[in-house]
Design an enzyme around this catalytic site. Structure first.
Site, PDB file in Angstrom:
ATOM      1  N   ARG A   1      -5.592   4.844   3.517  1.00 22.58           N
ATOM      2  CA  ARG A   1      -5.088   3.934   4.557  1.00 22.58           C
ATOM      3  C   ARG A   1      -3.575   4.071   4.671  1.00 22.58           C
ATOM      4  O   ARG A   1      -2.937   4.730   3.849  1.00 22.58           O
ATOM      5  CB  ARG A   1      -5.422   2.474   4.190  1.00 22.58           C
ATOM      6  CG  ARG A   1      -6.893   2.213   4.061  1.00 22.58           C
ATOM      7  CD  ARG A   1      -7.198   0.747   3.770  1.00 22.58           C
ATOM      8  NE  ARG A   1      -7.013   0.401   2.373  1.00 22.58           N
ATOM      9  CZ  ARG A   1      -6.125  -0.488   1.921  1.00 22.58           C
ATOM     10  NH1 ARG A   1      -5.344  -1.130   2.767  1.00 22.58           N
ATOM     11  NH2 ARG A   1      -6.003  -0.739   0.645  1.00 22.58           N
TER      12      ARG A   1
ATOM     13  N   TYR B   1       7.413  -6.754  -7.275  1.00 21.68           N
ATOM     14  CA  TYR B   1       7.406  -5.549  -6.440  1.00 21.68           C
ATOM     15  C   TYR B   1       8.764  -4.847  -6.485  1.00 21.68           C
ATOM     16  O   TYR B   1       8.850  -3.629  -6.676  1.00 21.68           O
ATOM     17  CB  TYR B   1       7.050  -5.946  -5.006  1.00 21.68           C
ATOM     18  CG  TYR B   1       6.902  -4.781  -4.053  1.00 21.68           C
ATOM     19  CD1 TYR B   1       5.791  -3.949  -4.123  1.00 21.68           C
ATOM     20  CD2 TYR B   1       7.856  -4.529  -3.063  1.00 21.68           C
ATOM     21  CE1 TYR B   1       5.643  -2.881  -3.236  1.00 21.68           C
ATOM     22  CE2 TYR B   1       7.706  -3.479  -2.175  1.00 21.68           C
ATOM     23  CZ  TYR B   1       6.591  -2.653  -2.264  1.00 21.68           C
ATOM     24  OH  TYR B   1       6.453  -1.598  -1.389  1.00 21.68           O
TER      25      TYR B   1
ATOM     26  N   ILE C   1       7.058  -1.190   7.403  1.00 19.86           N
ATOM     27  CA  ILE C   1       6.251  -0.351   8.289  1.00 19.86           C
ATOM     28  C   ILE C   1       4.910  -1.058   8.496  1.00 19.86           C
ATOM     29  O   ILE C   1       4.328  -1.550   7.517  1.00 19.86           O
ATOM     30  CB  ILE C   1       5.968   1.038   7.622  1.00 19.86           C
ATOM     31  CG1 ILE C   1       7.236   1.662   7.018  1.00 19.86           C
ATOM     32  CG2 ILE C   1       5.283   1.967   8.614  1.00 19.86           C
ATOM     33  CD1 ILE C   1       8.258   2.156   7.996  1.00 19.86           C
TER      34      ILE C   1
ATOM     35  N   GLY D   1      -3.553   7.349  -2.809  1.00 17.02           N
ATOM     36  CA  GLY D   1      -3.673   6.220  -1.874  1.00 17.02           C
ATOM     37  C   GLY D   1      -3.645   6.680  -0.440  1.00 17.02           C
ATOM     38  O   GLY D   1      -2.978   6.085   0.409  1.00 17.02           O
ATOM     39  N   ALA D   2      -4.424   7.739  -0.155  1.00 15.89           N
ATOM     40  CA  ALA D   2      -4.362   8.338   1.189  1.00 15.89           C
ATOM     41  C   ALA D   2      -5.360   7.728   2.158  1.00 15.89           C
ATOM     42  O   ALA D   2      -5.344   8.066   3.338  1.00 15.89           O
ATOM     43  CB  ALA D   2      -4.599   9.853   1.081  1.00 15.89           C
TER      44      ALA D   2
HETATM   45  P1  NAP Z   1      -1.718  -0.115   2.098  1.00 14.64           P
HETATM   46  O1  NAP Z   1      -1.939  -0.030   3.549  1.00 14.64           O
HETATM   47  O2  NAP Z   1      -2.026  -1.398   1.385  1.00 14.64           O
HETATM   48  O3  NAP Z   1      -2.504   1.079   1.382  1.00 14.64           O
HETATM   49  C1  NAP Z   1      -2.434   1.196   0.001  1.00 14.64           C
HETATM   50  C2  NAP Z   1      -3.145   2.465  -0.410  1.00 14.64           C
HETATM   51  O4  NAP Z   1      -2.989   2.602  -1.826  1.00 14.64           O
HETATM   52  C3  NAP Z   1      -4.629   2.438  -0.124  1.00 14.64           C
HETATM   53  O5  NAP Z   1      -5.008   3.716   0.331  1.00 14.64           O
HETATM   54  C4  NAP Z   1      -5.242   2.144  -1.497  1.00 14.64           C
HETATM   55  O6  NAP Z   1      -6.504   2.745  -1.685  1.00 14.64           O
HETATM   56  C5  NAP Z   1      -4.257   2.817  -2.399  1.00 14.64           C
HETATM   57  N1  NAP Z   1      -4.264   2.322  -3.776  1.00 14.64           N
HETATM   58  C6  NAP Z   1      -3.835   1.114  -4.239  1.00 14.64           C
HETATM   59  N2  NAP Z   1      -3.965   1.052  -5.568  1.00 14.64           N
HETATM   60  C7  NAP Z   1      -4.481   2.239  -5.961  1.00 14.64           C
HETATM   61  C8  NAP Z   1      -4.824   2.802  -7.209  1.00 14.64           C
HETATM   62  N3  NAP Z   1      -4.668   2.103  -8.343  1.00 14.64           N
HETATM   63  N4  NAP Z   1      -5.317   4.065  -7.250  1.00 14.64           N
HETATM   64  C9  NAP Z   1      -5.484   4.775  -6.114  1.00 14.64           C
HETATM   65  N5  NAP Z   1      -5.163   4.301  -4.888  1.00 14.64           N
HETATM   66  C10 NAP Z   1      -4.672   3.051  -4.827  1.00 14.64           C
HETATM   67  O7  NAP Z   1      -0.193   0.187   1.740  1.00 14.64           O
HETATM   68  P2  NAP Z   1       0.922   1.059   2.515  1.00 14.64           P
HETATM   69  O8  NAP Z   1       1.737   0.141   3.333  1.00 14.64           O
HETATM   70  O9  NAP Z   1       0.315   2.254   3.134  1.00 14.64           O
HETATM   71  O10 NAP Z   1       1.827   1.473   1.263  1.00 14.64           O
HETATM   72  C11 NAP Z   1       1.822   2.780   0.712  1.00 14.64           C
HETATM   73  C12 NAP Z   1       3.009   2.898  -0.230  1.00 14.64           C
HETATM   74  O11 NAP Z   1       4.212   2.681   0.499  1.00 14.64           O
HETATM   75  C13 NAP Z   1       3.010   1.877  -1.366  1.00 14.64           C
HETATM   76  O12 NAP Z   1       3.495   2.472  -2.556  1.00 14.64           O
HETATM   77  C14 NAP Z   1       3.981   0.829  -0.873  1.00 14.64           C
HETATM   78  O13 NAP Z   1       4.562   0.091  -1.923  1.00 14.64           O
HETATM   79  C15 NAP Z   1       4.980   1.685  -0.130  1.00 14.64           C
HETATM   80  N6  NAP Z   1       5.771   0.975   0.879  1.00 14.64           N
HETATM   81  C16 NAP Z   1       5.182   0.428   1.968  1.00 14.64           C
HETATM   82  C17 NAP Z   1       5.965  -0.229   2.912  1.00 14.64           C
HETATM   83  C18 NAP Z   1       5.390  -0.862   4.148  1.00 14.64           C
HETATM   84  O14 NAP Z   1       6.139  -1.572   4.843  1.00 14.64           O
HETATM   85  N7  NAP Z   1       4.133  -0.638   4.494  1.00 14.64           N
HETATM   86  C19 NAP Z   1       7.353  -0.342   2.711  1.00 14.64           C
HETATM   87  C20 NAP Z   1       7.925   0.228   1.595  1.00 14.64           C
HETATM   88  C21 NAP Z   1       7.124   0.906   0.684  1.00 14.64           C
HETATM   89  P3  NAP Z   1      -7.908   1.938  -1.479  1.00 14.64           P
HETATM   90  O15 NAP Z   1      -7.903   1.392  -0.098  1.00 14.64           O
HETATM   91  O16 NAP Z   1      -8.952   2.990  -1.678  1.00 14.64           O
HETATM   92  O17 NAP Z   1      -7.912   0.868  -2.524  1.00 14.64           O
END
Ligand code: NAP
Length: 244
Positions: free
Chosen positions: A12, A151, A184, A9-10
């Site tokens: 974004r 979640y 974040i 998931g790199a």
């Molecule tokens: P995001 O901006 O929604 O990005 C999600 C990323 O995951 C995208 O690159 C997406 O790829 C990829 N993805 C989703 N499902 C996938 C799959 N089945 N196979 C491969 N890639 C997949 O989310 P984020 O905020 O960066 O979150 C990243 C991680 O941090 C997640 O595990 C999330 O639960 C965790 N997290 C985030 C926060 C926060 O506040 N942002 C807080 C706590 C934990 P595509 O775009 O190509 O679909």
């Protein structure tokens, strides 16, 4: 020999920042994404401009065949795997009355099964390098906030998986840890932030939202040999905010 880091998931958000942090540390980068090809391609160009090599490894990491193919693509490109960051994830939130069982299953599938499948596919390669796994969990999996039952459950499962695999894989020389971010700014949280975030920030002892770079630096630390005696730990990176 240049080390290799694979970040799921790199394309974004946090994964993108994590990829850039490992590139800054001189790792070759395997960029997994599912759909966002243009973003993944632009990340490849960004990390190559940082002076390392990169490969795109498209695939749904919650699909067993895709998970195996992502590892194969990485090994064909670089011949080794030193770090696996299981970052791909989806946020599924809402009141339990309003959520469908399929939405619950989606969170468990993407957030938990992907980690299990990727570790299973990567372990032989990681054992050869004495590698490290970092799972991106969430404070939600520790706290259990309201209206996030799928979640929070999925991220609590990631924490359990992290601890179980750490013990299981330690004899094979592979460390397994997790980072548990607070909120974040990314696409995942944009709608929540748009609702107004001032009240939330007042509850963060350090008085600000975290940045993707805060998470990337903690992830890189846990993967590094500086953390060589740390395994099975869930590291909250949340500005000191541990409440629901
Ligand atoms: P995001 O901006 O929604 O990005 C999600 C990323 O995951 C995208 O690159 C997406 O790829 C990829 N993805 C989703 N499902 C996938 C799959 N089945 N196979 C491969 N890639 C997949 O989310 P984020 O905020 O960066 O979150 C990243 C991680 O941090 C997640 O595990 C999330 O639960 C965790 N997290 C985030 C926060 C926060 O506040 N942002 C807080 C706590 C934990 P595509 O775009 O190509 O679909």
């Amino acid at each position: 020999m240049t080390k290799t880091a694979l970040i799921t998931g790199a394309s974004r958000g946090l994964g993108r920042a994590i990829a850039k942090e490992f590139a800054a540390k001189g790792y070759n980068i395997a960029i997994n994404y599912r759909r966002s090809e243009a973003e993944a391609q632009s990340l490849k160009e960004t990390v190559e401009a940082q002076g390392v090599n990169a490969v795109l490894a498209q695939g749904d990491v919650a699909d067993e065949a895709d998970a195996k193919r992502v590892i194969k693509t990485t090994l064909e490109a670089f011949g080794r795997l030193d770090v696996l960051v299981n970052n791909a994830g989806v946020l599924v939130s809402g009141r339990i009355d309003d959520l469908s069982f399929s939405e619950y299953q989606l969170a468990m599938h993407v957030n938990v099964a992907s980690v299990w499948l990727m570790v299973k596919a990567a372990i032989d390669a990681l054992e050869k390098t004495g590698g490290a796994i970092v799972n991106i969990s969430s404070g939600s999996g520790i706290v259990g906030p309201p209206n996030q039952s799928p979640y929070a459950t999925s991220k609590a499962a990631v924490n359990g998986l992290t601890k179980a695999l750490a013990k299981e894989l330690a004899p094979r020389g592979v460390r397994v840890n997790a980072v548990a971010p607070g909120m974040i700014p990314t696409d995942m949280t944009q709608s929540r932030i748009d609702e107004g975030i001032e009240d939330y920030i007042k509850t963060v002892p350090l008085g600000r939202l975290g940045s993707p770079e805060d998470i990337a630096k903690a992830t890189a630390f846990l993967a590094d040999s500086d953390a060589g005696f740390i395994t099975g730990q869930i590291l909250p990176v949340n500005g000191g905010r541990h409440g629901a």
